[in-house]
Scaffold this motif. Structure first.
Motif, mmCIF file in Angstrom:
data_model
loop_
_atom_site.group_PDB
_atom_site.id
_atom_site.type_symbol
_atom_site.label_atom_id
_atom_site.label_comp_id
_atom_site.label_asym_id
_atom_site.label_seq_id
_atom_site.Cartn_x
_atom_site.Cartn_y
_atom_site.Cartn_z
ATOM 1 N N ARG A 1 -1.875 -6.889 4.837
ATOM 2 C CA ARG A 1 -3.194 -7.519 4.908
ATOM 3 C C ARG A 1 -4.168 -6.776 5.812
ATOM 4 O O ARG A 1 -5.266 -7.261 6.070
ATOM 5 N N ARG A 2 -3.792 -5.619 6.281
ATOM 6 C CA ARG A 2 -4.635 -4.958 7.279
ATOM 7 C C ARG A 2 -6.012 -4.595 6.742
ATOM 8 O O ARG A 2 -6.980 -4.559 7.499
ATOM 9 N N GLU A 3 -6.110 -4.316 5.433
ATOM 10 C CA GLU A 3 -7.391 -3.941 4.859
ATOM 11 C C GLU A 3 -8.380 -5.105 4.848
ATOM 12 O O GLU A 3 -9.577 -4.906 4.694
ATOM 13 N N GLU A 4 -7.868 -6.325 5.008
ATOM 14 C CA GLU A 4 -8.745 -7.483 4.985
ATOM 15 C C GLU A 4 -9.392 -7.751 6.348
ATOM 16 O O GLU A 4 -10.303 -8.573 6.443
ATOM 17 N N ARG B 1 -8.440 -5.650 13.688
ATOM 18 C CA ARG B 1 -7.348 -4.770 13.248
ATOM 19 C C ARG B 1 -6.781 -3.966 14.407
ATOM 20 O O ARG B 1 -5.568 -3.848 14.564
ATOM 21 N N PRO C 1 0.823 -1.198 0.000
ATOM 22 C CA PRO C 1 0.000 0.000 0.000
ATOM 23 C C PRO C 1 0.858 1.250 0.000
ATOM 24 O O PRO C 1 1.998 1.245 0.449
#
Length: 265
Positions: A204-207, A213, A166
């Motif tokens: 992978r934080r957006e998942e 989170r 990102p």
């Protein structure tokens, strides 16, 4: 539209972290694993023949002994090839790399020599009676696509995830901290497992659901303060703090720190 069939065909494996954050891995199907094995088998055979070609004198003088030596060399190359590459390349061989596959532990972390050795030494059984029929049958019946060697070693073969970093990693808030040589040097000294955990969490934080989170980055933020022996700036959230650590792991972080003008005395 193409993702759904792949997921149904290959299956998934979920790993729950101590922070109750779930990561999902796509299991490699038999077709892609067979193609990876086929490429590796061609490479092993080519290397073995190349090695035997250097023993022409022995083959001429002792043809029977040379044949036996060729069989022994093939099995040594076959075992050694898989064990060496999977250990050095974190679960990949040439064939797996081409097909985008990787061997991991069931816990989701990289494999070591012990796991690579166990799963590769079990190959003669998985190959019975020919073309991995035993291994293929066990993979079909196991719910995690595991051949006997994987069951013995506690490993899985998964598809590599092509995650794009990102923009927040490249240009995060807090550029001043990234220009601090002390901060960058301490981040660069982080161990392999800590680096992988930070980068995996950031990518992978957006998942993740918001609650998971927050829990994940709260635990990571505290752990990073301990590992770096530095306090997190009060104006930064745990997630931004982790993002800055991830940014400092990138190759150009050292250049930013070196380019910073010295502080006035």
């Amino acid at each position: 539209m193409t993702d759904a069939p792949d997921l149904l065909l290959d299956g998934t494996h979920a790993v729950l972290t101590p922070e109750y954050v779930e990561f999902r891995f796509t299991l490699a199907g038999l077709y892609s694993r067979f193609l990876a094995w086929l490429l590796d088998a061609v490479l092993v055979l080519t290397l073995t023949l190349a090695l035997l070609s250097g023993l022409n004198l022995v083959m001429v003088a002792f043809p029977g002994f040379a044949s036996a030596l060729g069989i022994v060399l093939y099995f040594l190359m076959d075992w050694g090839y898989g064990i060496a590459l999977e250990t050095a390349w974190s679960g990949q061989t040439v064939g797996k790399k081409v097909m985008g596959l990787r061997v991991i532990q069931r816990s989701g972390v990289r494999i070591g020599f012990y796991h690579a050795a166990l799963r590769n030494l079990a190959r003669p059984v998985d190959r019975l009676p020919l073309l991995y029929m035993v291994g293929g049958l066990s993979a079909l019946l196991s719910g995690s696509q595991q051949r006997l060697g994987d069951m013995l070693a506690g490993t899985l073969v998964v598809r590599e995830r092509r995650l794009k970093a990102p923009s927040a990693i490249g240009v995060p808030a807090g550029e001043g901290l990234l220009a601090d040589p002390l901060f960058v040097s301490r981040v660069k000294r982080l161990g392999t497992e800590a680096r992988e955990l930070v980068l995996s969490a950031v990518l992978r934080r957006e998942e993740l659901r918001m609650e998971a989170r927050l829990r994940l980055f709260s635990a990571l933020g505290a752990k990073l303060q301990e590992l770096l022996a530095m306090e997190k700036p009060a104006h930064l959230s745990d997630e931004k703090w982790t993002l800055l650590v991830a940014a400092a792991l990138l190759p150009d972080a050292g250049a930013r720190a070196a380019a910073r003008p010295p502080r006035a005395a």
